[in-house]
Enzyme design. Structure first.
Site, PDB file in Angstrom:
ATOM      1  N   LYS A   1       0.848  -1.198   0.000  1.00  0.00           N
ATOM      2  CA  LYS A   1       0.000   0.000   0.000  1.00  0.00           C
ATOM      3  C   LYS A   1       0.873   1.233   0.000  1.00  0.00           C
ATOM      4  O   LYS A   1       1.883   1.276   0.694  1.00  0.00           O
ATOM      5  CB  LYS A   1      -0.830  -0.023   1.294  1.00  0.00           C
ATOM      6  CG  LYS A   1      -1.879   1.049   1.374  1.00  0.00           C
ATOM      7  CD  LYS A   1      -3.161   0.621   0.704  1.00  0.00           C
ATOM      8  CE  LYS A   1      -4.116   1.794   0.514  1.00  0.00           C
ATOM      9  NZ  LYS A   1      -3.741   2.666  -0.618  1.00  0.00           N
TER      10      LYS A   1
ATOM     11  N   LYS B   1       4.833   2.610   8.706  1.00  0.00           N
ATOM     12  CA  LYS B   1       3.562   3.258   9.037  1.00  0.00           C
ATOM     13  C   LYS B   1       2.459   2.227   9.214  1.00  0.00           C
ATOM     14  O   LYS B   1       1.709   2.250  10.184  1.00  0.00           O
ATOM     15  CB  LYS B   1       3.150   4.150   7.853  1.00  0.00           C
ATOM     16  CG  LYS B   1       3.185   5.616   8.103  1.00  0.00           C
ATOM     17  CD  LYS B   1       2.698   6.360   6.857  1.00  0.00           C
ATOM     18  CE  LYS B   1       3.847   7.095   6.199  1.00  0.00           C
ATOM     19  NZ  LYS B   1       3.395   8.000   5.121  1.00  0.00           N
TER      20      LYS B   1
ATOM     21  N   LYS C   1       5.441   2.431  -2.891  1.00  0.00           N
ATOM     22  CA  LYS C   1       5.336   3.820  -3.372  1.00  0.00           C
ATOM     23  C   LYS C   1       5.697   3.815  -4.842  1.00  0.00           C
ATOM     24  O   LYS C   1       6.453   2.962  -5.321  1.00  0.00           O
ATOM     25  CB  LYS C   1       6.274   4.734  -2.609  1.00  0.00           C
ATOM     26  CG  LYS C   1       6.022   6.217  -2.805  1.00  0.00           C
ATOM     27  CD  LYS C   1       4.771   6.709  -2.093  1.00  0.00           C
ATOM     28  CE  LYS C   1       5.093   7.411  -0.832  1.00  0.00           C
ATOM     29  NZ  LYS C   1       4.025   7.790   0.030  1.00  0.00           N
TER      30      LYS C   1
ATOM     31  N   THR D   1      -5.140  12.817   6.400  1.00  0.00           N
ATOM     32  CA  THR D   1      -3.736  12.979   6.798  1.00  0.00           C
ATOM     33  C   THR D   1      -3.597  14.211   7.702  1.00  0.00           C
ATOM     34  O   THR D   1      -2.970  14.154   8.763  1.00  0.00           O
ATOM     35  CB  THR D   1      -2.809  13.085   5.574  1.00  0.00           C
ATOM     36  OG1 THR D   1      -3.145  12.032   4.664  1.00  0.00           O
ATOM     37  CG2 THR D   1      -1.354  12.943   5.967  1.00  0.00           C
TER      38      THR D   1
ATOM     39  N   ASN E   1      -2.893  19.518   0.723  1.00  0.00           N
ATOM     40  CA  ASN E   1      -3.913  18.676   1.362  1.00  0.00           C
ATOM     41  C   ASN E   1      -3.605  18.369   2.821  1.00  0.00           C
ATOM     42  O   ASN E   1      -4.505  18.111   3.604  1.00  0.00           O
ATOM     43  CB  ASN E   1      -4.072  17.370   0.570  1.00  0.00           C
ATOM     44  CG  ASN E   1      -5.221  16.546   1.080  1.00  0.00           C
ATOM     45  OD1 ASN E   1      -6.283  17.092   1.415  1.00  0.00           O
ATOM     46  ND2 ASN E   1      -5.026  15.253   1.193  1.00  0.00           N
TER      47      ASN E   1
ATOM     48  N   SER F   1      -7.284   5.164   4.278  1.00  0.00           N
ATOM     49  CA  SER F   1      -7.223   4.376   3.048  1.00  0.00           C
ATOM     50  C   SER F   1      -7.601   2.920   3.328  1.00  0.00           C
ATOM     51  O   SER F   1      -8.304   2.276   2.542  1.00  0.00           O
ATOM     52  CB  SER F   1      -5.812   4.399   2.459  1.00  0.00           C
ATOM     53  OG  SER F   1      -5.621   5.529   1.644  1.00  0.00           O
TER      54      SER F   1
HETATM   55  N1  GLU Z   1       0.710   8.794   0.170  1.00  0.00           N
HETATM   56  C1  GLU Z   1       0.223   8.717   1.513  1.00  0.00           C
HETATM   57  C2  GLU Z   1       1.350   8.456   2.494  1.00  0.00           C
HETATM   58  O1  GLU Z   1       2.482   8.820   2.248  1.00  0.00           O
HETATM   59  C3  GLU Z   1      -0.968   7.766   1.682  1.00  0.00           C
HETATM   60  C4  GLU Z   1      -0.787   6.381   1.192  1.00  0.00           C
HETATM   61  C5  GLU Z   1      -2.099   5.575   1.201  1.00  0.00           C
HETATM   62  O2  GLU Z   1      -3.141   6.115   1.558  1.00  0.00           O
HETATM   63  O3  GLU Z   1      -2.045   4.411   0.812  1.00  0.00           O
HETATM   64  O4  GLU Z   1       1.158   7.969   3.577  1.00  0.00           O
END
Ligand code: GLU
Length: 429
Positions: free
Chosen positions: A83, A107, A119, A203, A234, A362
């Site tokens: 993810k 995370k 990513k 976030t 955001n 998410s």
């Molecule tokens: N891009 C966001 C992060 O760095 C969210 C990733 C997601 O929701 O999967 O945490």
């Protein structure tokens, strides 16, 4: 092709060599030392498990065809599907994605979400492209990723310069390939396509929930603190507005166009209206104008970097005038800067905790899509708050027990969990 034995480019780990990956690797190694992690697990978690690089053509508005490079990096496959977001920026590289994917693993593990980290992104300048060009690029990137993504394999989400619009195109492209709607292929979608209202602010709200929990434990009343926020996208915008709404003083704000400060507290809603009309903070009259990076050096209690990576470095760490740094962006503080801050008694609430609200919601969105069921967004916000508070408690207790920084504590909790999963699954065959 012959392999040149002493060629620099075949040095172990050379693929990822970027400053951001070095930061992620150093943070991990420090944690692995504290945990006395065995060398095999250490080696397996230090480098990404799977990487895809794609070069693909996109037809531009003037009829020409331009080639773009995109990546998707999956850091660990031990925990379930992977993810993480996808970003559009001129400096996107495999090493950068590798660092960000590793942070996603920590995370997710810290929040006990059933995911490994990933990513991806495309190297491009989205501001110089038309909406149609961004759409064609997004659709082709989605199609190129099909061999390694899927609701049970890897679920992308928004990141820098991507949002609900890109997620809708991405979801549609994937769905066209399989022949039916698959909302669970991405998160951060428009609500009408299976997204949730709660994801948009998640976030930024998560940053504030973590701050509230931490300040409660520190005995610093939120309303008496002065906050400075770098970034008004955001994450920064939502966090600043929420802080304003709960009665805290936001004394400085900056985005890429410029910044503004007022020791008495800025009128955040007025600033939001200004930005909506003018496209950036520059020119807003409700305070003293401020240079874009000067916001980091404003006198405040809590500094929130919510923009880019590597903003607090050995060059400016000595000039920070805050008591606490809360990392709303990914990787905003370099290890050298963190050591300088620690020597000055300035503590850092790490990104893997402070900005984990996005991936947490998410996860809720993905579960809803799979079940074809949805909760109301107030309930999701309450769940988000509970989950972040539980993670904060673990980080706090671990930091005290091991006598380490909050970052090393957060990574210790996460690495322990992932290492345990890796050990139980064993080595195939
Ligand atoms: N891009 C966001 C992060 O760095 C969210 C990733 C997601 O929701 O999967 O945490």
């Amino acid at each position: 092709m012959t392999l040149v034995e002493h060629d620099e480019s075949v040095r172990a780990g050379a693929e990822w060599a970027t400053s951001l990956y070095h930061i992620a690797a150093e943070q991990f190694e420090r944690t692995a030392d504290v945990l006395a992690l065995d060398p095999d697990t250490r080696a397996r978690l230090l480098e990404p498990r799977r990487t895809l690089t794609v070069n693909f053509p996109v037809r531009m508005d003037d009829g020409s065809v331009r080639s773009f490079t995109g990546y998707r990096v999956q850091h660990t496959l031990h925990m379930g599907p992977t993810k993480g977001g996808m970003r559009y920026a001129p400096a996107v590289s495999m090493g950068e994605c590798a660092a960000l994917a590793m942070w996603m693993t920590w995370k997710c593990a810290l929040l006990e979400l059933p995911y490994g980290g990933a990513k991806g992104g495309v190297r491009c300048s989205p501001k110089e492209m038309s909406v149609d060009e961004v759409e064609r690029m997004t659709r082709r990137y989605a199609a190129e990723l099909i061999p390694i993504i899927g609701p049970e394999r890897d679920i992308p989400a928004p990141d820098m310069a991507t949002g609900e619009r890109e997620m809708a195109w991405f979801m549609d492209t994937y769905s066209q390939q399989v022949g039916y709607a698959v909302p669970e292929i991405v998160t951060g979608k428009p609500p009408v396509l299976g997204g949730t209202e709660a994801r948009r602010p998640a976030t930024g709200l998560g940053v504030v929930y973590v701050i509230e929990g931490a300040l409660e434990r520190l005995g610093w009343p939120v309303r008496e603190q002065r906050f400075a926020v770098q970034g008004f996208g955001n994450v920064g915008r939502i966090a600043a507005r929420e802080l304003y709404d709960i009665g805290a003083r936001v004394v400085a704000l900056a985005d890429a166009s410029g910044g503004v400060s007022d020791p008495g507290g800025l009128d955040v809603p007025a600033l939001e209206a200004w930005v909506d009309e003018h496209g950036g903070i520059e020119g807003f009259g409700g305070g003293e104008p401020l240079g874009r990076s000067d916001v980091l050096e404003v006198e405040c209690d809590v500094l929130i970097p919510a923009a880019l990576e590597q903003q607090i470095t050995a060059d400016n760490a000595d000039r920070l005038r805050c008591r606490l740094v809360v990392e709303a962006a990914n990787g905003p503080t370099t290890p050298e800067a963190e050591a300088l801050l620690a020597a000055r008694g300035i503590r850092v609430l790490p990104d893997v905790l402070a900005n984990a609200g996005g991936v947490c919601v998410s996860y809720f969105e993905w579960v809803q899509d799979i079940q074809r069921y949805s909760w109301d967004h107030i309930e999701l916000q309450e769940r988000l708050r509970r989950q972040l508070r539980a993670a904060l408690a673990k980080v706090w207790d671990t930091a005290e027990r091991l006598d380490v920084s909050w970052r090393t504590a957060a990574l210790s909790v996460a690495v322990t969990r992932v290492a345990e999963a890796a050990r139980l699954r064993g080595v195939y065959p």
